[in-house]
Design an enzyme around this catalytic site. Structure first.
Site, PDB file in Angstrom:
ATOM      1  N   ARG A 165       0.769  -1.258   0.096  1.00 27.52           N
ATOM      2  CA  ARG A 165       0.064   0.012   0.064  1.00 27.52           C
ATOM      3  C   ARG A 165       0.889   1.241  -0.112  1.00 27.52           C
ATOM      4  NH1 ARG A 165      -0.509   4.615   2.380  1.00 27.52           N
ATOM      5  NH2 ARG A 165      -0.269   3.555   4.503  1.00 27.52           N
ATOM      6  N   ASP A 166       1.618   1.442   1.027  1.00 29.48           N
ATOM      7  CA  ASP A 166       2.400   2.647   1.147  1.00 29.48           C
ATOM      8  C   ASP A 166       3.595   2.397   0.108  1.00 29.48           C
ATOM      9  OD1 ASP A 166       3.389   5.111   2.073  1.00 29.48           O
ATOM     10  OD2 ASP A 166       3.151   4.482   4.096  1.00 29.48           O
ATOM     11  N   HIS A 173       3.150   4.141  -3.665  1.00 25.40           N
ATOM     12  CA  HIS A 173       3.684   5.354  -4.004  1.00 25.40           C
ATOM     13  C   HIS A 173       5.226   5.309  -4.663  1.00 25.40           C
ATOM     14  CE1 HIS A 173       0.697   7.579  -1.699  1.00 25.40           C
ATOM     15  NE2 HIS A 173       1.054   6.985  -0.678  1.00 25.40           N
ATOM     16  N   SER A 189       3.127  10.562   9.176  1.00 29.85           N
ATOM     17  CA  SER A 189       3.064  10.793   7.640  1.00 29.85           C
ATOM     18  C   SER A 189       4.337  11.286   6.782  1.00 29.85           C
ATOM     19  CB  SER A 189       1.777  11.127   7.255  1.00 29.85           C
ATOM     20  OG  SER A 189       0.565  10.593   7.828  1.00 29.85           O
ATOM     21  N   HIS A 237       2.723   4.088  13.046  1.00 34.17           N
ATOM     22  CA  HIS A 237       3.030   3.912  11.601  1.00 34.17           C
ATOM     23  C   HIS A 237       4.223   5.095  11.349  1.00 34.17           C
ATOM     24  CE1 HIS A 237       2.184   3.300   7.216  1.00 34.17           C
ATOM     25  NE2 HIS A 237       2.713   4.604   7.188  1.00 34.17           N
ATOM     26  N   HIS A 240       7.538   6.732   9.193  1.00 34.52           N
ATOM     27  CA  HIS A 240       8.548   7.223   8.044  1.00 34.52           C
ATOM     28  C   HIS A 240       9.683   7.425   8.433  1.00 34.52           C
ATOM     29  CE1 HIS A 240       5.489   6.833   4.586  1.00 34.52           C
ATOM     30  NE2 HIS A 240       4.683   6.714   5.491  1.00 34.52           N
ATOM     31  N   TYR A 279       3.597  15.997   3.984  1.00 35.35           N
ATOM     32  CA  TYR A 279       3.380  14.312   3.516  1.00 35.35           C
ATOM     33  C   TYR A 279       4.084  13.618   2.659  1.00 35.35           C
ATOM     34  CZ  TYR A 279      -0.766  11.388   3.045  1.00 35.35           C
ATOM     35  OH  TYR A 279      -1.554  10.061   3.309  1.00 35.35           O
TER      36      TYR A 279
END
Length: 332
Positions: A10-11, A14, A164, A193, A195, A284
């Site tokens: 999913r991520d 990108h 995010s 979550h 990053h 983001y």
């Protein structure tokens, strides 16, 4: 026990221009299943229904990808991400029919109230409902906890702090987890979550676990928006060394990362100056490729675009403003 959720499918979308095929999704899902990962998230990078000019056209439908993943696993659960206003209940219902049993409903960190319908529907229709508070660095711990309580009241059994932008560091990540852990009922889990734009992805996830988070996300080889996510196989090893139990077998997880995911990557997940600027500006993570394209079109530096977006406090769903910012910088 820490529940590990993989977001490669999913991520990670990108990073590959939403181009994964059903066959590739099935291969990754099968490897994650063999390694004992608890759940894997599958959809367009911006959730079910995200394929569009605004967010990027996907090579294959969410339906085809979810069905492929569900058919490749025997124990891992399939999760579908939904952003209200992009995804709809019809799409969530379809994802469930194709094998998704977890609904992750994502909103901006100050807009939990727009998730009520979707979280409640999932809870009432035998899906595990999870709330996702994105861009969680943009508000303080107490305000974030108030938003988390809303999601809990709608039926969420897990509420996530979602970094995010990769803008949190271990201290600020732990502060937010502690606030949620204190505010929510004991039976409601807290998730994190991460990053990696500031290089803190795995460290933040470990700090979150120490502060009471029991659901942690990662992706194989760190595949994800911006500088990528917390690298799942590294996180699993670090959790084991920290004495925290998971259901994952480390070597099979390392193998699927190296042998299946690495060959699919368009480029390595590195912290170059553009990715670092995302975390520094608090922008983001999925804006990376959009900002690079807009900067090239208007002859400006991607860093300048990202810093301007941070100054304007632009968030996911406002991708059109990336072009606007680049055009204005060029005029100056």
């Amino acid at each position: 026990m820490i529940t590990l959720v993989d977001s490669s499918l999913r991520d990670g979308m990108h990073s590959v221009g939403h181009s994964f095929t059903p066959e590739q999704v099935a291969a990754v899902a099968a490897g994650l299943d063999r390694a004992g990962v608890d759940a894997l998230e599958v959809s367009h990078g911006d959730g079910v229904g995200g394929s569009s000019i605004q967010y990027g056209r996907a090579a294959f439908s969410d339906d085809a990808l979810i069905e492929a993943a569900a058919g490749a696993v025997s124990r891992a659960r399939i999760a579908a991400l939904l952003l209200p206003g992009i995804g709809t209940l019809r799409r969530l219902r379809r994802a469930q029919a194709l094998g998704a049993s977890i609904a992750r409903v994502a909103t901006h960190c100050t807009e939990a109230d727009i998730a009520e319908q979707h979280i409640a529907w999932a809870a009432e229709h035998e899906m595990q409902a999870i709330g996702f508070l994105m861009m969680s660095h943009m508000i303080g711990p107490a305000e974030l906890a108030a938003q988390a309580r809303l999601m809990e009241s709608y039926g969420a059994t897990v509420v996530y702090i979602v970094d995010s932008a990769g803008a949190l560091v271990p201290r600020t990540a732990a502060e937010r987890v502690s606030a949620l852990r204190e505010a929510l009922r004991p039976e409601t889990a807290v998730g994190f979550h991460a990053h990696n734009n500031l290089g803190c992805g795995v460290g933040n996830a470990l700090a979150a676990a120490d502060a009471g988070a029991s659901w942690l996300d990662g992706s194989l080889r760190g595949l994800g928006a911006g500088a990528g996510n917390a690298q799942l196989e590294v996180l699993a090893a670090a959790l084991e060394r920290s004495g925290l139990e998971t259901a994952v077998e480390l070597f099979p997880l390392m193998d699927v990362a190296e042998e299946v995911v690495a060959p699919l990557m368009a480029r390595p997940q590195i912290i170059d100056r553009t990715a670092l600027s995302i975390g520094y500006a608090g922008v983001y993570s999925s804006f990376l490729l959009h900002a690079e394209r807009a900067a090239a079109k208007f002859g400006v530096e991607p860093r300048a675009v990202l810093m301007e977006l941070g100054r304007r406090r632009i968030v996911g769903g406002q991708e059109d403003m990336i072009i606007d910012a680049a055009a204005e910088l060029a005029e100056r």
